[in-house]
Write a protein that holds these residues in place. Structure first.
Motif, PDB file in Angstrom:
ATOM      1  N   LEU A 150       7.531  13.803  -4.460  1.00  0.00           N
ATOM      2  CA  LEU A 150       6.848  14.992  -4.954  1.00  0.00           C
ATOM      3  C   LEU A 150       5.551  15.230  -4.177  1.00  0.00           C
ATOM      4  N   ASP A 151       5.014  16.429  -4.333  1.00  0.00           N
ATOM      5  CA  ASP A 151       3.876  16.856  -3.503  1.00  0.00           C
ATOM      6  C   ASP A 151       2.698  15.898  -3.551  1.00  0.00           C
ATOM      7  N   TRP A 152       2.316  15.473  -4.765  1.00  0.00           N
ATOM      8  CA  TRP A 152       1.135  14.621  -4.860  1.00  0.00           C
ATOM      9  C   TRP A 152       1.326  13.337  -4.077  1.00  0.00           C
ATOM     10  N   TYR A 153       2.465  12.673  -4.262  1.00  0.00           N
ATOM     11  CA  TYR A 153       2.721  11.424  -3.550  1.00  0.00           C
ATOM     12  C   TYR A 153       2.844  11.679  -2.046  1.00  0.00           C
ATOM     13  N   SER A 154       3.569  12.722  -1.686  1.00  0.00           N
ATOM     14  CA  SER A 154       3.794  13.020  -0.268  1.00  0.00           C
ATOM     15  C   SER A 154       2.485  13.274   0.468  1.00  0.00           C
ATOM     16  N   ARG A 155       1.631  14.098  -0.115  1.00  0.00           N
ATOM     17  CA  ARG A 155       0.368  14.443   0.539  1.00  0.00           C
ATOM     18  C   ARG A 155      -0.581  13.248   0.604  1.00  0.00           C
ATOM     19  N   THR A 156      -0.629  12.463  -0.487  1.00  0.00           N
ATOM     20  CA  THR A 156      -1.541  11.323  -0.511  1.00  0.00           C
ATOM     21  C   THR A 156      -1.089  10.223   0.440  1.00  0.00           C
ATOM     22  N   SER A 157       0.212   9.955   0.470  1.00  0.00           N
ATOM     23  CA  SER A 157       0.718   8.929   1.382  1.00  0.00           C
ATOM     24  C   SER A 157       0.549   9.355   2.837  1.00  0.00           C
ATOM     25  N   THR A 158       0.619  10.668   3.097  1.00  0.00           N
ATOM     26  CA  THR A 158       0.393  11.172   4.465  1.00  0.00           C
ATOM     27  C   THR A 158      -1.051  10.930   4.888  1.00  0.00           C
ATOM     28  N   LEU A 159      -1.987  11.131   3.948  1.00  0.00           N
ATOM     29  CA  LEU A 159      -3.393  10.862   4.245  1.00  0.00           C
ATOM     30  C   LEU A 159      -3.586   9.407   4.667  1.00  0.00           C
ATOM     31  N   ALA A 160      -2.879   8.496   3.991  1.00  0.00           N
ATOM     32  CA  ALA A 160      -3.018   7.073   4.302  1.00  0.00           C
ATOM     33  C   ALA A 160      -2.312   6.714   5.602  1.00  0.00           C
ATOM     34  N   SER A 161      -1.081   7.197   5.779  1.00  0.00           N
ATOM     35  CA  SER A 161      -0.303   6.816   6.965  1.00  0.00           C
ATOM     36  C   SER A 161      -0.870   7.400   8.248  1.00  0.00           C
ATOM     37  N   THR A 162      -1.588   8.526   8.151  1.00  0.00           N
ATOM     38  CA  THR A 162      -2.188   9.132   9.351  1.00  0.00           C
ATOM     39  C   THR A 162      -3.250   8.221   9.947  1.00  0.00           C
ATOM     40  N   VAL A 163      -3.918   7.454   9.091  1.00  0.00           N
ATOM     41  CA  VAL A 163      -4.965   6.549   9.570  1.00  0.00           C
ATOM     42  C   VAL A 163      -4.365   5.403  10.376  1.00  0.00           C
ATOM     43  N   GLY A 164      -3.206   4.917   9.930  1.00  0.00           N
ATOM     44  CA  GLY A 164      -2.551   3.828  10.645  1.00  0.00           C
ATOM     45  C   GLY A 164      -1.502   3.171   9.783  1.00  0.00           C
ATOM     46  N   ALA A 165      -0.703   2.304  10.385  1.00  0.00           N
ATOM     47  CA  ALA A 165       0.359   1.613   9.659  1.00  0.00           C
ATOM     48  C   ALA A 165      -0.216   0.458   8.846  1.00  0.00           C
ATOM     49  N   GLY A 166       0.534   0.049   7.828  1.00  0.00           N
ATOM     50  CA  GLY A 166       0.100  -1.090   7.025  1.00  0.00           C
ATOM     51  C   GLY A 166      -0.842  -0.690   5.914  1.00  0.00           C
ATOM     52  N   ASN A 167      -1.473  -1.682   5.326  1.00  0.00           N
ATOM     53  CA  ASN A 167      -2.413  -1.435   4.228  1.00  0.00           C
ATOM     54  C   ASN A 167      -3.771  -1.006   4.784  1.00  0.00           C
ATOM     55  N   ILE A 168      -4.059   0.268   4.636  1.00  0.00           N
ATOM     56  CA  ILE A 168      -5.316   0.831   5.127  1.00  0.00           C
ATOM     57  C   ILE A 168      -6.300   0.927   3.968  1.00  0.00           C
ATOM     58  N   SER A 169      -7.484   0.372   4.132  1.00  0.00           N
ATOM     59  CA  SER A 169      -8.475   0.441   3.057  1.00  0.00           C
ATOM     60  C   SER A 169      -9.007   1.866   2.924  1.00  0.00           C
ATOM     61  N   PRO A 170      -9.326   2.286   1.702  1.00  0.00           N
ATOM     62  CA  PRO A 170      -9.894   3.622   1.481  1.00  0.00           C
ATOM     63  C   PRO A 170     -11.156   3.865   2.306  1.00  0.00           C
ATOM     64  N   LEU A 171     -11.978   2.823   2.487  1.00  0.00           N
ATOM     65  CA  LEU A 171     -13.198   2.977   3.274  1.00  0.00           C
ATOM     66  C   LEU A 171     -12.868   3.281   4.725  1.00  0.00           C
ATOM     67  N   THR A 172     -11.852   2.608   5.260  1.00  0.00           N
ATOM     68  CA  THR A 172     -11.422   2.875   6.636  1.00  0.00           C
ATOM     69  C   THR A 172     -10.956   4.313   6.777  1.00  0.00           C
ATOM     70  N   ALA A 173     -10.230   4.798   5.769  1.00  0.00           N
ATOM     71  CA  ALA A 173      -9.754   6.178   5.789  1.00  0.00           C
ATOM     72  C   ALA A 173     -10.923   7.158   5.747  1.00  0.00           C
ATOM     73  N   LYS A 174     -11.931   6.836   4.933  1.00  0.00           N
ATOM     74  CA  LYS A 174     -13.105   7.709   4.843  1.00  0.00           C
ATOM     75  C   LYS A 174     -13.803   7.805   6.196  1.00  0.00           C
ATOM     76  N   LEU A 175     -13.969   6.681   6.867  1.00  0.00           N
ATOM     77  CA  LEU A 175     -14.609   6.683   8.180  1.00  0.00           C
ATOM     78  C   LEU A 175     -13.752   7.426   9.198  1.00  0.00           C
ATOM     79  N   PHE A 176     -12.444   7.255   9.097  1.00  0.00           N
ATOM     80  CA  PHE A 176     -11.513   7.908  10.022  1.00  0.00           C
ATOM     81  C   PHE A 176     -11.609   9.429   9.912  1.00  0.00           C
ATOM     82  N   TYR A 177     -11.519   9.947   8.689  1.00  0.00           N
ATOM     83  CA  TYR A 177     -11.577  11.398   8.500  1.00  0.00           C
ATOM     84  C   TYR A 177     -13.004  11.926   8.702  1.00  0.00           C
ATOM     85  N   GLY A 178     -13.990  11.087   8.459  1.00  0.00           N
ATOM     86  CA  GLY A 178     -15.366  11.472   8.761  1.00  0.00           C
ATOM     87  C   GLY A 178     -15.553  11.687  10.255  1.00  0.00           C
TER      88      GLY A 178
END
Length: 271
Positions: free
Chosen positions: A140-168
């Motif tokens: 569903l949309d919520w899962y699809s969009r949120t998982s895309t945000l995480a996978s765009t940063v990189g493979a594996g377990n990406i920390s939320p802080l790493t994602a914040k720095l990445f999109y920043g």
């Protein structure tokens, strides 16, 4: 919000004013963000620009326009412009750059991915985890969009802080690209070459003096070089009288001199 009614810009520093916003206002505008943020129309654009080759004038403008219309960000920008003492039509690009602050969406991404990881780690008997697994099964949309945000940063377990720095970093690249394309920011670009706060915001404690400098830096003033654009007058025909220049220089020098004195006699306990 009543913050501007009670916060005195003549007493509080710029950093104190932004801290008040982060403490009193941001939690309200971020309430429930992990649920509704993934549906923002900003998400596809910021994800696509993870490829730096796609950062162009048009794609940068498109993303920045959407970020400025993101509901919580409209409140954030309005507060920053009030802190600077500039009018509401001042460039959003210059406003973000003056405070070296990224849009609210970036912190919402971190908040959302933190929530995503938390409900994913819950026991399978918990209702929230059941709903999460159903979202995942149906993609569903919520899962699809949120998982895309995480996978765009990189493979594996990406920390939320790493994602914040990445999109920043993506935002900063877009900001840097877009500011260079705006003729309104020609003056700003000659004195600003990185995403860092200027020294006058931290060193000058008199708001009127800070505001005078900020207006000149961001072209948020009534000089003809700025107002002439409203009548489509060519830049080389926008003149300012010598008398006005002298008056402006005198006023600015007086403000800077006064501010230096205020800095040395700063009220104890006020930052």
């Amino acid at each position: 919000f009543s913050l501007r009614r009670y916060a005195d810009r003549n007493v509080l520093s710029s950093s104190s004013l932004t801290k008040l916003f982060d403490t009193l206002v941001r939690p309200v505008t971020s309430y429930g963000a992990p649920i509704w943020m993934p549906y923002s129309n900003c998400i596809p654009d910021i994800v696509s620009l993870s490829d730096s080759n796609l950062i162009t004038s048009s794609s940068s403008k498109k993303l920045l326009d959407k970020l400025a219309r993101y509901a919580p960000e409209t409140i954030h920008i309005r507060h920053l412009k009030w802190c600077l003492g500039v009018h509401r039509k001042t460039s959003n690009i210059a406003t973000w750059g003056e405070f070296s602050r990224v849009p609210t969406l970036i912190s919402h991404i971190k908040q959302t991915l933190t929530y995503f990881d938390r409900i994913d780690s819950l026991h399978s008997s918990v209702i929230v985890n059941m709903a999460f697994r159903e979202q995942k099964r149906l993609n569903l949309d919520w899962y699809s969009r949120t998982s895309t945000l995480a996978s765009t940063v990189g493979a594996g377990n990406i920390s939320p802080l790493t994602a914040k720095l990445f999109y920043g970093d993506i935002f900063k690249s877009v900001w840097n690209s877009s500011r260079k394309d705006q003729t309104k920011l020609d003056t700003y670009n000659t004195i600003k070459d990185d995403f860092a706060s200027p020294s006058h915001l931290g060193n000058i404690y008199d708001h009127s003096s800070r505001a005078t400098i900020s207006r000149l830096r961001t072209s948020s003033h009534m000089l003809h070089i700025e107002t002439g654009r409203y009548s489509h007058l060519p830049r080389n025909q926008r003149f300012v009288s010598g008398a006005l220049i002298t008056a402006l220089e005198t006023s600015l020098n007086q403000r800077i001199t006064f501010s230096s004195t205020v800095t040395l006699t700063k009220t104890p306990g006020i930052s």
